[in-house]
Design an enzyme around this catalytic site. Structure first.
Site, mmCIF file in Angstrom:
data_model
loop_
_atom_site.group_PDB
_atom_site.id
_atom_site.type_symbol
_atom_site.label_atom_id
_atom_site.label_comp_id
_atom_site.label_asym_id
_atom_site.label_seq_id
_atom_site.Cartn_x
_atom_site.Cartn_y
_atom_site.Cartn_z
ATOM 1 N N GLY A 19 -14.399 -18.029 22.159
ATOM 2 C CA GLY A 19 -14.760 -17.968 20.743
ATOM 3 C C GLY A 19 -13.756 -18.624 19.820
ATOM 4 O O GLY A 19 -13.661 -18.260 18.636
ATOM 5 N N HIS A 77 -20.450 -29.747 21.401
ATOM 6 C CA HIS A 77 -20.248 -30.189 22.782
ATOM 7 C C HIS A 77 -19.012 -31.097 22.835
ATOM 8 O O HIS A 77 -18.851 -31.964 21.974
ATOM 9 C CB HIS A 77 -21.490 -30.945 23.276
HETATM 10 C C1 GRF Z 1 -16.112 -25.720 23.516
HETATM 11 O O1 GRF Z 1 -15.450 -26.732 24.200
HETATM 12 C C2 GRF Z 1 -17.490 -26.185 23.085
HETATM 13 O O2 GRF Z 1 -17.556 -27.559 22.888
HETATM 14 C C3 GRF Z 1 -18.343 -25.814 24.260
HETATM 15 O O3 GRF Z 1 -17.809 -24.615 24.745
HETATM 16 C C4 GRF Z 1 -16.418 -24.517 24.388
HETATM 17 C C5 GRF Z 1 -16.265 -23.218 23.673
HETATM 18 O O4 GRF Z 1 -14.935 -22.915 23.404
HETATM 19 N N1 GRF Z 1 -19.740 -25.749 23.899
HETATM 20 P P1 GRF Z 1 -14.616 -21.636 22.511
HETATM 21 O O5 GRF Z 1 -15.328 -20.447 23.130
HETATM 22 O O6 GRF Z 1 -15.092 -21.919 21.133
HETATM 23 O O7 GRF Z 1 -13.118 -21.472 22.597
#
Ligand code: GRF
Length: 201
Positions: free
Chosen positions: A14, A111
């Site tokens: 998160g 992404h």
């Molecule tokens: C990020 O790299 C995002 O691009 C992908 O999942 C990851 C989530 O990271 N969809 P976080 O949970 O926000 O630290």
């Protein structure tokens, strides 16, 4: 543009969600984080919601074995919090059809690559950065897109580039991209809030 009432869906750490919450707290982003939904009861996202005093709930196929009920219940919860923008911040599940249709054009995902490169089923986390390094690309980036019924195929709203350095490992590249994600998600939401960027389906 109406006040953004953000509902977060997150599966893991998160950190993107935290960056957005931080920007709401400083006033940089005029929006209200209203609810955090996670399919993982032990996720960092739920811990962060607890620390921030944001309502949260754990919704998974373990609790709701029928995907239709899960979809309907998720939709009820989002509506009860008057969510008008769903932000997927590292959410590893597909969204149910009712929620997708009710929030068409109002669900964003981030992404860690320049989609359509390195997207789709199985392309997440380190796998994305591994593929970028293997391909010898000297640029990668971040994509924010609308969510549809498939993985990473929805309409692209915004993209930013991130350099790949010769000496990069998966870890160093992943860190640089994630850092950029945090800034870019906030920058993009500010543009959506101001009307400079329009969401459409
Ligand atoms: C990020 O790299 C995002 O691009 C992908 O999942 C990851 C989530 O990271 N969809 P976080 O949970 O926000 O630290």
């Amino acid at each position: 543009m109406e006040v953004l009432r953000i509902g977060f869906l997150a599966s893991h750490g998160g950190s993107n969600m935290q960056a957005i919450i931080g920007a709401c707290k400083t006033g940089e982003l005029d929006a209200k984080p209203t609810i955090v939904i996670s399919n993982n009861s032990k996720s960092g996202a739920i811990e962060r919601a607890q620390q921030e005093g944001i309502p949260y709930c754990h919704m998974s196929s373990v609790i709701y074995s029928d995907p239709k009920i899960l979809d309907e219940t998720m939709l009820e919860i989002l509506e009860s919090y008057k969510v008008n923008l769903i932000v997927l911040a590292g959410y590893m599940k597909k969204i149910g059809t009712k929620t997708l249709s009710r929030y068409k054009g109002r669900i964003l995902n981030i992404h860690p690559s320049l989609l359509p490169k390195y997207g789709g089923i199985g392309m997440y986390g380190d796998r994305v950065h591994e593929a970028v390094i293997r391909a010898n690309d000297n640029t990668t980036g971040v994509t924010i897109h609308l969510v549809d019924e498939n993985y990473d195929t929805g309409c692209i709203i915004a993209q930013t580039e991130v350099p790949v350095l010769k000496e990069d490992s998966v870890e160093t590249l992943g860190k640089r991209v994630l850092q950029r994600e945090h800034e870019f998600f906030v920058e993009t939401l500010i543009k959506i809030r101001s009307g400079e960027l329009e969401l459409y389906s």
